[in-house]
Design a protein around this motif. Structure first.
Motif, PDB file in Angstrom:
ATOM      1  N   PRO A 260     100.229 111.634  52.287  1.00  0.00           N
ATOM      2  CA  PRO A 260     101.714 111.082  52.569  1.00  0.00           C
ATOM      3  C   PRO A 260     102.490 111.969  51.650  1.00  0.00           C
ATOM      4  CG  PRO A 260     100.184 109.458  52.308  1.00  0.00           C
ATOM      5  CD  PRO A 260      99.176 110.501  51.685  1.00  0.00           C
ATOM      6  N   GLN A 273      98.925 105.996  62.950  1.00  0.00           N
ATOM      7  CA  GLN A 273      99.449 104.772  62.849  1.00  0.00           C
ATOM      8  C   GLN A 273      99.836 104.183  64.107  1.00  0.00           C
ATOM      9  OE1 GLN A 273     102.400 104.828  59.872  1.00  0.00           O
ATOM     10  NE2 GLN A 273     101.202 104.025  58.445  1.00  0.00           N
TER      11      GLN A 273
ATOM     12  N   VAL B 256      95.030 105.112  52.326  1.00  0.00           N
ATOM     13  CA  VAL B 256      95.786 106.346  52.200  1.00  0.00           C
ATOM     14  C   VAL B 256      95.092 107.507  52.784  1.00  0.00           C
ATOM     15  CG1 VAL B 256      96.895 108.055  50.791  1.00  0.00           C
ATOM     16  CG2 VAL B 256      97.187 105.279  50.156  1.00  0.00           C
ATOM     17  N   LEU B 278      95.909 102.835  58.419  1.00  0.00           N
ATOM     18  CA  LEU B 278      96.433 104.013  57.800  1.00  0.00           C
ATOM     19  C   LEU B 278      97.746 103.651  56.948  1.00  0.00           C
ATOM     20  CD1 LEU B 278      96.599 107.563  58.924  1.00  0.00           C
ATOM     21  CD2 LEU B 278      98.527 106.729  57.915  1.00  0.00           C
ATOM     22  N   ILE B 279      98.096 103.939  55.710  1.00  0.00           N
ATOM     23  CA  ILE B 279      99.164 103.630  55.106  1.00  0.00           C
ATOM     24  C   ILE B 279      99.883 104.663  54.296  1.00  0.00           C
ATOM     25  CG2 ILE B 279      98.883 101.171  54.954  1.00  0.00           C
ATOM     26  CD1 ILE B 279      99.227 102.775  51.707  1.00  0.00           C
ATOM     27  N   THR B 280     101.070 104.996  54.492  1.00  0.00           N
ATOM     28  CA  THR B 280     101.678 106.135  53.577  1.00  0.00           C
ATOM     29  C   THR B 280     102.573 105.548  52.449  1.00  0.00           C
ATOM     30  OG1 THR B 280     103.468 106.096  55.261  1.00  0.00           O
ATOM     31  CG2 THR B 280     101.486 107.510  55.550  1.00  0.00           C
ATOM     32  N   ASP B 284     104.261 100.077  54.485  1.00  0.00           N
ATOM     33  CA  ASP B 284     103.459  99.712  55.395  1.00  0.00           C
ATOM     34  C   ASP B 284     102.401  98.367  55.115  1.00  0.00           C
ATOM     35  OD1 ASP B 284     104.225 101.894  57.005  1.00  0.00           O
ATOM     36  OD2 ASP B 284     102.841 103.246  56.075  1.00  0.00           O
TER      37      ASP B 284
END
Lengths: 373, 373
Positions: A260, A273, B256, B278-280, B284
């Motif tokens: 990220p 996502q 991540v 999926l997180i950034t 999120d």
């Protein structure tokens, strides 16, 4: 085109007629098909055009016989040829997309596998890690028997073509066959042809690609592919447009993840996502495509061709005025227009075709129509 | 424990009995609960233990009154206290996991939000990008009102605690309260307490953490959290164990993403492929947790406590021999055992409890039992 229409090659005369019709002002893929459905052949449509256009406010240029002959001769000098959607060597996967080009300019690719195809797209200003990843993916996809499709742009596209030169690659151009962009990739285009790959475009010879031609080209990159993989893409980028088009075309969308903290990973991470498949290697792609339902192509078929009555008379000027009053810049469903106007479906289709050719209306999503301002 | 059992604090005598029972050989969380259910209280269970153990092949050490008193006194010197699962300040989220510790050693955390919690875990040998990402995530989660839970390890854990010192953080230890690991994080542990955070462990005072204690600790990191986020993790790593435990506990798992070229991204990318989100950024996570069904906690509840008949007589030696012959190293369902052996459910439970205390059997998934070799 129904399957029965695709069996035979066109005669030289038919090919010239197809080319003239698609190169005529305001004739896009959808209008082309409507004209063919209405008049039965490109020749008959060309004959009918002057009558259809006589009420047009602005002059509409009909491509001439000599211009079409010049284009064909010019393409031959480049080693390229025209392939119509009714011909056997038109790429099968393209039949299943909306707005499929009626005629393509094509060079090379005679021995490519046009069915096992993966589009590889990404940033022009790719990082060295992105380039390395692309080389691995495209090389491994090629080794596993997949043809790599891309757009001959700088960065990821270039790396994808180069890594699959030996195994087979298809480059889709945004401009004419003689207007390869960027200049620096002209040697790559030659290398692709020298190695049995293919170059193709739907644009006329001599056409300089403009900004809006690239998204149009991207629909062919995805349309020629079973799935596309996005390697590096910023938040708003052409690669994300390709991904959206691929989804509309019912193709698989794969994305390579990234930190990220890396702006070039934003597009890919966002795609994941939103449901794209995270992939880290070619096998991740091959597994998904390999297990794809072979009947899936049936899903691609769109029953969007209008049922025109070939013998319907040309509607009167009153009907045309009535329809123009009913239309606004807000897209409206054709069925709704028919209900509101009281016109027959056949008359409505003929009027819309006439307005389309005159450049007075525009379509969205294939079924919604609006006035063009 | 049913909700009605959790209302009141224990008396000093009850607390000592709870501590003695859980510190007795072969008494884990499951056996502890069976004993409490069977005998009604820890005191009664302690009274019954000598009788239950008299047929045991190997000697079983019952924790003494003085050892329990010594541990409590020792904990007081460290500013820590014991909290039983029946007491009001036992963390609510832990009630909903399998094998919840009957008694915890806890320091600090009186004003923390123990319900809005996110576990942040990852590699000990984290990259500088991983550390930066962790700082951003943990800091932002803290600002959004979430308490950050982690394991006080090097790398990601350390960054997570440090970034949430001001907003609230919980460190779960793998060893005794006086055996903080690694040594270099003893100052961090003090900082956590000085800032109102919490340190906790289920292990006895003086317990040196061994390799197998870390996965056991990890189930508490996830158990104390609504969801966990994995920042950097190699393919086979403790963080992935935590993620698996979190899924078993019906917690959200976030990861991540990272470049496939980075080995420290392999674990996170694999988790996403397996269904982790999926997180950034922290938002999120907050979005997903914020929209989580508040009734979700009902899903956590496991109806695993056996229905023992308190007045069932101790089964005979023949029954025990018969059961031992029926058991192998292959885990088998208790209901199946009852059907095959012809024993009553009450007799079966008593025999299994006896074998459990003697260290002769082991449980998997709470319902399957096998001989221990």
């Amino acid at each position: 085109m129904a399957a029965r229409d695709r069996a035979a090659s066109l005669s030289d005369g038919q090919r010239i007629a197809w080319l003239r019709l698609i190169r005529t002002d305001n004739v896009g893929p959808a209008t082309f098909r409507q004209l063919l459905n209405r008049f039965g052949s490109a020749e008959a449509a060309l004959d009918a055009l002057p009558d259809l256009l006589k009420r047009s406010a602005k002059p509409v240029r009909i491509a001439s016989q000599s211009a079409a002959e010049d284009e064909i001769a010019g393409l031959m000098r480049f080693g390229a040829r025209l392939v119509a959607s009714s011909e056997p060597d038109y790429p099968e996967l393209l039949h299943h997309i909306a707005q499929a080009p009626p005629i393509l300019t094509l060079a090379g690719g005679a021995n490519l596998d046009w069915q096992r195809t993966v589009g590889v797209v990404g940033a022009r200003n790719a990082s060295s890690a992105g380039i390395k990843m692309t080389r691995m993916l495209a090389g491994d996809l090629g080794e596993r028997g997949y043809t790599v499709v891309s757009g001959l742009a700088r960065g990821i596209d270039t790396a994808a073509h180069r890594a699959s030169l030996q195994t087979g690659t298809i480059a889709v151009l945004a401009g004419g066959f003689d207007k390869i962009y960027p200049d620096e990739n002209i040697p790559l285009a030659h290398d692709i042809l020298d190695n049995g790959g293919a170059l193709l475009t739907e644009m006329p010879l001599g056409w300089e690609p403009r900004a809006r031609d690239f998204p149009r080209r991207n629909r062919l990159v995805s349309g020629l592919s079973l799935g596309i993989v996005v390697v590096e893409a910023a938040k708003r980028s052409g690669s994300l447009i390709t991904a959206r088009l691929a989804l509309e075309q019912n193709r698989d969308v794969f994305a390579v993840p990234g930190s990220p903290l890396d702006p070039r990973a934003e597009g890919g991470n966002a795609l994941i996502q939103q449901g794209a498949k995270l992939i880290t290697c070619a096998d991740d792609i091959v597994e998904t495509l390999g297990s794809a339902d072979p009947a899936r192509q049936a899903l691609f078929d769109r029953d969007w061709e209008p049922d025109l009555m070939p013998d319907a008379p040309l509607p009167g000027a009153d009907d045309k005025t009535r329809l123009l009053q009913a239309l606004t810049a807000t897209p409206i469903d054709v069925d709704e227009l028919i209900r509101q106007s009281g016109l027959s479906a056949a008359a409505m289709q003929m009027l819309l075709l006439e307005l389309d050719l005159a450049g007075q209306i525009e379509w969205s999503s294939g079924q919604l129509v609006a006035l063009k301002y």
